[in-house]
Design an enzyme around this catalytic site. Structure first.
Site, PDB file in Angstrom:
ATOM      1  CB  VAL A   1      -0.962   0.024   1.217  1.00 57.42           C
ATOM      2  CG1 VAL A   1      -1.987  -1.086   1.096  1.00 57.42           C
ATOM      3  CG2 VAL A   1      -0.211  -0.082   2.542  1.00 57.42           C
ATOM      4  N   GLY A   2       2.165   1.121   0.034  1.00 56.52           N
ATOM      5  CA  GLY A   2       3.019   2.315   0.007  1.00 56.52           C
ATOM      6  C   GLY A   2       4.484   1.947  -0.132  1.00 56.52           C
ATOM      7  CE  LYS A   3       6.944  -1.364  -4.140  1.00 55.60           C
ATOM      8  NZ  LYS A   3       7.499  -1.885  -5.411  1.00 55.60           N
TER       9      LYS A   3
ATOM     10  CG  ASP B   1      10.506  12.728   9.149  1.00 57.69           C
ATOM     11  OD1 ASP B   1      10.438  13.805   8.508  1.00 57.69           O
ATOM     12  OD2 ASP B   1      10.582  11.620   8.595  1.00 57.69           O
TER      13      ASP B   1
END
Length: 497
Positions: free
Chosen positions: A202-204, A324
């Site tokens: 679902v994400g990279k 962050d």
């Protein structure tokens, strides 16, 4: 026949190999490696030392036991040959002691002694088999009564696999915790991790990948760290396992595991899964009504305030600065509240000891969200308050992203990241430094926000997050309380399509 190693001799050996509190000698940071820590003196599942150790010892009157940890003195012990009482192994790469198996030498026994011992051993085997059968019966009864197994593994796992029930929430809400942090016991974490099946990516990103996984039919998120971001995995694992971080607006931790898959080491962090994805993703798809915008902002502020505050007492926590914070590291839950994720860069501080724990991560934050004192390298890195002030700067940018996507009088703008009209898509450190420090620019606040009392309050809050003087910025607690005061309308926010 020589007697087994006495307890005093074992203690001296473990001290020499660095496996007790008495065996620690400081080494320079660039020489330290991270190791699996599994011995009675481990406070965490990992430790740092000059090398990693595995010791297999047969104590007086006991069975062989494996101790894993960190070595810091007398490396000559690593070269000793194994005996029937002790075998020690040392290695010099991070976590190289994780899956090492050792075997003790078989003791020499004279043939006449064997003739005498034969019948006795046969009798002992029969007794042992009977005891094993009785143990298995009792073990089955314990499982049925819902007791914990000998490894500390919750029987809820067994129930879930046998009955197909949804047990993740019960497992995490049970009393099966480490006592020191919000995580499950280390062995249970490994058990859960190895029962997770990866379903879809679902994400990279530069950090690695995020997958939706399945654990007994329930969705979980699996963050698989890239090898170059090992320290972020180590830091998040350390914080989640040592700090009581259970909070509605902090991403819920389930397990952490280092496992060998496809002949390479994979670092997994398993957390709650939120189908809306990150706030960044959500804002791309979804224009916001003012009350939904406020709900997202209030909940994110609650998460940040919880991180920043130090809570005293046995159920307390140190103060934590994120370092962050950005819309990609804020997730949107199914109830349309936010929770804060990614603690790989976090720093911790306790007033009592005045100890500032900044970790050992070479990674820096996201340049687009960096405060001016970070960009011009004027931040006081020895002062914990400095890190909180940089979080507040970044939080002001997240508020700007939310406000820009809010519908006022039927008007809404497309999603854009902060400073989209001033720097390139992937800005360099110097790009950001020129805009933020030299030109002293902040994102343009849309004039239309003044037409709505809630959003005009949000606009004023952004300005107070962006003061050039860090100490003049709002605190996370003040942001939270002010947003909660703005949030006095009773209607429930809805997602519009």
């Amino acid at each position: 026949m020589t007697s087994e190693i006495p307890r005093k001799g074992l203690l001296m050996l473990l001290v020499a190999l660095g496996l007790t509190k008495g065996g620690v000698v400081k080494a320079s940071k660039d020489q330290l490696v991270n190791c699996t820590c599994e011995n009675p003196h481990c406070k965490k599942p990992t430790c740092q030392g000059a090398w990693c150790t595995v010791v297999l010892v047969r104590e007086q009157g006991g069975h062989p036991q494996v101790h894993r940890g960190c070595g810091n003195m007398n490396p000559e012990l690593c070269l000793g040959r194994p005996t029937e009482f002790v075998h020690h192994h040392c290695c010099y790469r991070s976590f190289c002691n994780h899956n090492v198996s050792l075997v003790l030498e078989e003791p020499d026994v004279d043939p006449p002694l064997l003739l005498i011992l034969g019948p006795v051993l046969a009798l002992l085997v029969l007794v042992a088999l009977g005891a094993l059968g009785l143990w298995r019966v009792r073990r089955r009864q314990e499982k049925q009564r819902g007791l914990h197994s000998d490894l500390g593994e919750s029987s809820l796992i067994l129930k879930a696999s046998e009955q197909g029930d949804s047990m993740l929430g019960d497992l995490l809400d049970s009393d099966c915790t480490t006592g020191s942090g919000s995580g499950l016991p280390f062995l249970v974490q490994r058990t859960v991790a190895r029962q997770v099946a990866l379903v879809e990516c679902v994400g990279k990103g530069r950090y690695g990948e995020v997958w939706r996984g399945s654990w007994h039919g329930e969705s979980v998120a699996v963050k698989i760290f890239s090898s170059r971001d090992e320290q972020s995995w180590f830091r998040e694992t350390e914080i989640y396992n040592t700090v009581l971080l259970r909070h509605d607006n902090i991403l819920g931790f389930i397990a952490s595991d280092m496992t060998s898959r496809n002949s390479s080491t994979q670092l997994w962090l398993i957390t709650h899964f939120h189908e809306h994805g990150s706030l960044y993703d959500f804002l791309q798809r979804q224009p916001l009504e003012p009350q939904l915008a406020l709900r997202l902002a209030v909940s994110a502020a609650c998460g940040l305030a919880h991180l920043h505050v130090e809570i005293f007492g046995t159920q307390g926590k140190p103060a934590i600065a994120h370092r962050d914070l950005k819309s990609r590291n804020v997730l949107v839950k199914s109830d349309l509240q936010c929770c804060i994720a990614d603690l790989g860069l976090a720093v911790m501080h306790s007033q009592g000891s005045d100890y500032l724990d900044i970790g050992n991560n070479p990674r820096v934050g996201t340049k687009r969200y960096m405060a001016p004192e970070v960009l011009d390298e004027q931040i006081r890195t020895d002062c914990f308050e400095s890190y909180k002030w940089t979080d507040v700067w970044a939080f002001g940018l997240v508020l700007w992203e939310i406000a820009r996507r809010t519908i006022i009088n039927g008007i809404v703008e497309d999603y854009k990241p902060p400073f989209y009209d001033m720097v390139p898509n992937d800005p360099s450190f110097d790009d950001m430094k020129k805009v933020v420090c030299t030109d002293q620019q902040t994102p343009t606040i849309p004039n239309r926000l003044a037409a709505d009392p809630v959003l005009s309050g949000l606009a004023q809050m952004m300005r107070e997050c962006w003061y050039p003087n860090p100490s003049a910025r709002l605190t996370a607690l003040r942001i939270k309380k002010t947003l909660q005061k703005l949030s006095h309308h009773p209607e429930k926010p809805k997602v519009t399509h």
